[in-house]
Design an enzyme around this catalytic site. Structure first.
Site, PDB file in Angstrom:
ATOM      1  N   ASP A 161      69.461  53.897  74.646  1.00  0.00           N
ATOM      2  CA  ASP A 161      69.324  52.657  73.884  1.00  0.00           C
ATOM      3  C   ASP A 161      70.641  52.017  73.464  1.00  0.00           C
ATOM      4  OD1 ASP A 161      70.107  54.233  71.544  1.00  0.00           O
ATOM      5  OD2 ASP A 161      68.045  54.990  71.561  1.00  0.00           O
ATOM      6  N   HIS A 164      71.827  60.259  80.410  1.00  0.00           N
ATOM      7  CA  HIS A 164      70.704  59.761  81.214  1.00  0.00           C
ATOM      8  C   HIS A 164      70.808  58.263  81.490  1.00  0.00           C
ATOM      9  CE1 HIS A 164      68.167  63.429  79.817  1.00  0.00           C
ATOM     10  NE2 HIS A 164      68.735  63.654  80.984  1.00  0.00           N
ATOM     11  N   CYS A 193      73.795  46.544  91.020  1.00  0.00           N
ATOM     12  CA  CYS A 193      73.519  46.267  92.428  1.00  0.00           C
ATOM     13  C   CYS A 193      73.716  47.551  93.222  1.00  0.00           C
ATOM     14  CB  CYS A 193      74.447  45.176  92.939  1.00  0.00           C
ATOM     15  SG  CYS A 193      74.257  44.861  94.716  1.00  0.00           S
ATOM     16  N   CYS A 238      76.913  46.469  96.044  1.00  0.00           N
ATOM     17  CA  CYS A 238      78.290  46.226  95.608  1.00  0.00           C
ATOM     18  C   CYS A 238      78.642  46.911  94.297  1.00  0.00           C
ATOM     19  CB  CYS A 238      78.566  44.729  95.502  1.00  0.00           C
ATOM     20  SG  CYS A 238      77.724  43.900  94.123  1.00  0.00           S
ATOM     21  N   CYS A 278      74.775  39.820  96.568  1.00  0.00           N
ATOM     22  CA  CYS A 278      74.170  40.525  97.708  1.00  0.00           C
ATOM     23  C   CYS A 278      72.697  40.212  97.903  1.00  0.00           C
ATOM     24  CB  CYS A 278      74.337  42.040  97.519  1.00  0.00           C
ATOM     25  SG  CYS A 278      76.035  42.568  97.212  1.00  0.00           S
ATOM     26  N   THR A 285      67.014  66.970  69.160  1.00  0.00           N
ATOM     27  CA  THR A 285      66.523  67.285  70.505  1.00  0.00           C
ATOM     28  C   THR A 285      65.960  68.689  70.518  1.00  0.00           C
ATOM     29  OG1 THR A 285      67.137  67.663  72.820  1.00  0.00           O
ATOM     30  CG2 THR A 285      68.895  67.906  71.185  1.00  0.00           C
ATOM     31  N   SER A 286      64.864  68.873  71.228  1.00  0.00           N
ATOM     32  CA  SER A 286      64.247  70.199  71.368  1.00  0.00           C
ATOM     33  C   SER A 286      64.869  70.988  72.500  1.00  0.00           C
ATOM     34  CB  SER A 286      62.735  70.051  71.596  1.00  0.00           C
ATOM     35  OG  SER A 286      62.485  69.260  72.749  1.00  0.00           O
ATOM     36  N   ASN A 311      67.192  69.928  63.783  1.00  0.00           N
ATOM     37  CA  ASN A 311      66.024  69.366  64.456  1.00  0.00           C
ATOM     38  C   ASN A 311      64.832  69.495  63.513  1.00  0.00           C
ATOM     39  OD1 ASN A 311      65.016  68.128  66.918  1.00  0.00           O
ATOM     40  ND2 ASN A 311      63.794  69.980  67.214  1.00  0.00           N
TER      41      ASN A 311
END
Length: 242
Positions: free
Chosen positions: A105, A120, A128, A131, A151, A187-188, A213
């Site tokens: 995000d 990620h 593109c 290019c 392109c 995060t798990s 967590n």
């Protein structure tokens, strides 16, 4: 372990690497796609539609589903929350803070963090395939199927699709092994190969480590300090001792 212990570890650190997951952004209103209440659980076929294979074969339908699933119309309405701001505020003249995030995000950058590795990828740009030219979110939202102006090739999202190769792992591994504190938040640690990163710090045994967590993980044993709490509350508690 206590917040006072975690704060003392942070105070002693000169090079902090922060691993963040969906829990960091949920306070900004962004859903956790893989949680028990997340969007992925509503329809498992979304993983099929959000694959590189589906993108290559059905680009028009892919882009329609992609915009819906990731709520791109809302993306620019989201703002950093106190957890993003806390991570940014850890940066000082004497302390280097790098973020390796699963989130796509862009809120860490918006909060002011100066060293962010988007493991990620990102929702904020598309590229593109020929290019390599990057296009901002605004361009993507103006077309049903966004294409490169030069392109005329269909743009591919900057976020990693299912079936794509993770290209940031080696850089992330080096960042973790060079740190003297690993701070994992929200995060798990279920998604590989991201979930392997804490093992590198644990195996070399030279860095302190903290996991915060809202629920236990099967990696809790890798950390010196483990705090199970809502992240917004957790950073408020840490700030009392920093």
């Amino acid at each position: 372990m206590s917040y006072q212990t975690a704060a003392a570890q942070i105070e002693r650190a000169g090079r902090i690497v922060v691993l963040t997951g969906a829990g960091v952004s949920t306070a900004s209103g962004i859903p956790d796609f893989r949680s028990s209440e997340g969007l992925w659980t509503e329809d498992y076929s979304r993983e099929y539609y959000m694959s590189n294979d589906y993108f290559q074969r059905h680009p028009e339908d892919f882009w329609k589903k992609y915009k819906d699933i990731f709520q791109l119309k809302l993306l620019q309405d989201y703002r950093p929350n106190k957890v993003h701001q806390f991570i940014h505020e850890l940066e000082t003249v004497d302390r280097q803070v790098s973020v390796i995030t699963q989130n796509v995000d862009g809120l860490h950058q918006l909060a002011g963090s100066t060293s962010v590795l988007e493991y990620h990828g990102t929702l904020n740009q598309s590229f593109c395939q020929d290019c390599g030219r990057a296009y901002p979110l605004e361009d993507v939202m103006q077309a049903v199927v966004p294409v490169c102006r030069d392109c005329r090739t269909t743009l591919k999202p900057g976020v990693m699709l299912f079936g794509d190769l993770i290209t940031a792992h080696d850089e992330a591994e080096k960042m973790v092994t060079d740190a003297d504190l690993l701070l994992v938040m929200g995060t798990s640690l279920q998604v590989t190969p991201f979930s392997l990163l804490p093992y590198y710090a644990w195996e070399q045994g030279t860095a302190a480590s903290i996991l915060i967590n809202n629920e236990p993980t099967d990696k809790d044993h890798l950390f010196d300090t483990v705090l199970h709490d809502d992240l917004s509350h957790a950073v408020q508690q840490l700030q009392k001792y920093l």
